[in-house]
Write a protein that holds these residues in place. Sequence first.
Motif, mmCIF file in Angstrom:
data_model
loop_
_atom_site.group_PDB
_atom_site.id
_atom_site.type_symbol
_atom_site.label_atom_id
_atom_site.label_comp_id
_atom_site.label_asym_id
_atom_site.label_seq_id
_atom_site.Cartn_x
_atom_site.Cartn_y
_atom_site.Cartn_z
ATOM 1 N N VAL A 50 1.736 -8.045 7.374
ATOM 2 C CA VAL A 50 0.603 -7.133 7.209
ATOM 3 C C VAL A 50 0.238 -6.474 8.536
ATOM 4 N N HIS A 51 0.060 -7.257 9.572
ATOM 5 C CA HIS A 51 -0.402 -6.754 10.862
ATOM 6 C C HIS A 51 0.534 -5.676 11.425
ATOM 7 N N GLN A 52 1.811 -5.984 11.517
ATOM 8 C CA GLN A 52 2.774 -5.037 12.086
ATOM 9 C C GLN A 52 2.910 -3.796 11.199
ATOM 10 N N SER A 53 2.842 -3.965 9.898
ATOM 11 C CA SER A 53 2.923 -2.811 8.998
ATOM 12 C C SER A 53 1.752 -1.868 9.221
ATOM 13 N N LEU A 54 0.548 -2.419 9.366
ATOM 14 C CA LEU A 54 -0.621 -1.573 9.636
ATOM 15 C C LEU A 54 -0.461 -0.809 10.953
ATOM 16 N N ILE A 55 0.089 -1.463 11.955
ATOM 17 C CA ILE A 55 0.340 -0.796 13.237
ATOM 18 C C ILE A 55 1.304 0.371 13.049
ATOM 19 N N GLU A 56 2.409 0.119 12.376
ATOM 20 C CA GLU A 56 3.424 1.162 12.204
ATOM 21 C C GLU A 56 2.925 2.324 11.359
ATOM 22 N N TRP A 57 2.179 2.032 10.290
ATOM 23 C CA TRP A 57 1.639 3.118 9.462
ATOM 24 C C TRP A 57 0.653 3.959 10.257
ATOM 25 N N THR A 58 -0.177 3.314 11.047
ATOM 26 C CA THR A 58 -1.177 4.050 11.826
ATOM 27 C C THR A 58 -0.515 4.885 12.908
ATOM 28 N N ARG A 59 0.537 4.366 13.525
ATOM 29 C CA ARG A 59 1.237 5.122 14.574
ATOM 30 C C ARG A 59 2.106 6.238 14.015
ATOM 31 N N GLY A 60 2.331 6.254 12.725
ATOM 32 C CA GLY A 60 3.153 7.298 12.118
ATOM 33 C C GLY A 60 2.566 8.680 12.352
ATOM 34 N N LYS A 61 3.432 9.655 12.537
ATOM 35 C CA LYS A 61 2.984 11.021 12.809
ATOM 36 C C LYS A 61 2.239 11.615 11.614
ATOM 37 N N ALA A 62 2.682 11.277 10.431
ATOM 38 C CA ALA A 62 2.067 11.822 9.217
ATOM 39 C C ALA A 62 1.260 10.743 8.500
ATOM 40 N N GLU A 63 0.264 11.191 7.780
ATOM 41 C CA GLU A 63 -0.521 10.269 6.962
ATOM 42 C C GLU A 63 0.360 9.720 5.848
ATOM 43 N N THR A 64 0.162 8.459 5.507
ATOM 44 C CA THR A 64 0.929 7.878 4.416
ATOM 45 C C THR A 64 0.432 8.435 3.085
ATOM 46 N N ASN A 65 1.267 8.320 2.061
ATOM 47 C CA ASN A 65 0.863 8.738 0.720
ATOM 48 C C ASN A 65 -0.355 7.946 0.260
ATOM 49 N N GLY A 66 -0.381 6.668 0.615
ATOM 50 C CA GLY A 66 -1.508 5.828 0.248
ATOM 51 C C GLY A 66 -2.803 6.323 0.867
ATOM 52 N N PHE A 67 -2.761 6.677 2.140
ATOM 53 C CA PHE A 67 -3.946 7.203 2.817
ATOM 54 C C PHE A 67 -4.441 8.457 2.107
ATOM 55 N N LYS A 68 -3.527 9.383 1.847
ATOM 56 C CA LYS A 68 -3.898 10.646 1.197
ATOM 57 C C LYS A 68 -4.521 10.402 -0.175
ATOM 58 N N LEU A 69 -3.884 9.563 -0.961
ATOM 59 C CA LEU A 69 -4.365 9.303 -2.318
ATOM 60 C C LEU A 69 -5.745 8.647 -2.297
ATOM 61 N N LEU A 70 -5.925 7.658 -1.456
ATOM 62 C CA LEU A 70 -7.207 6.958 -1.384
ATOM 63 C C LEU A 70 -8.326 7.864 -0.865
ATOM 64 N N VAL A 71 -8.045 8.665 0.144
ATOM 65 C CA VAL A 71 -9.048 9.579 0.680
ATOM 66 C C VAL A 71 -9.384 10.660 -0.350
ATOM 67 N N ASP A 72 -8.361 11.200 -1.004
ATOM 68 C CA ASP A 72 -8.600 12.227 -2.021
ATOM 69 C C ASP A 72 -9.470 11.711 -3.163
ATOM 70 N N ARG A 73 -9.359 10.425 -3.454
ATOM 71 C CA ARG A 73 -10.160 9.822 -4.529
ATOM 72 C C ARG A 73 -11.496 9.264 -4.027
ATOM 73 N N GLY A 74 -11.827 9.527 -2.759
ATOM 74 C CA GLY A 74 -13.119 9.106 -2.223
ATOM 75 C C GLY A 74 -13.214 7.619 -1.948
#
Length: 156
Positions: free
Chosen positions: A90-114
């Motif tokens: 979990v920890h390392q995955s969160l680091i890698e997703w956050t350091r990614g240049k683009a937002e993840t699909n999960g981030f986009k979907l969750l933010v779009d749904r408020g």
Amino acid sequence: MKPYDPSILKTPDECRIVMRRAHDKQLSDVYNAVFKRYCELTGAANDDPSDPLIADFYKTLAAYEQLLTEKNERNTIASRTRQKITNKGVHQSLIEWTRGKAETNGFKLLVDRGMPEFTGEYLVVRYSDRFPEDVVALAKDRLGEHGIAIPKTAQI
């Protein structure tokens, strides 16, 4: 009308039934309350008493998979997300997703749904003492770009 008490629901399956009915009847307040209960129950099933980040992450994963299920109109598992968690943790995955240049699909979907409180970036900021400074800064920037308030538990 009396507010709905989602705490009476004891399993994720019970929550899904009520969410489906609330969605069909366009009862967004009921849906949102039960959605959070669904995530709590799913997170609790993966709880690690020594690490609250784990349970919170699984609440996030439950939220993402539920939104995918609704979007696809069939039960959908976030296979790549789960594979990464298995391989990296979990920890390392969160680091890698956050350091990614683009937002993840999960981030986009969750933010779009408020539901920004269920994003990985939100968890990184909430548990900022557990992550490198650059990762916390990137998470704060990404949340800020979407006008999302930084969690109160964040160390600023």
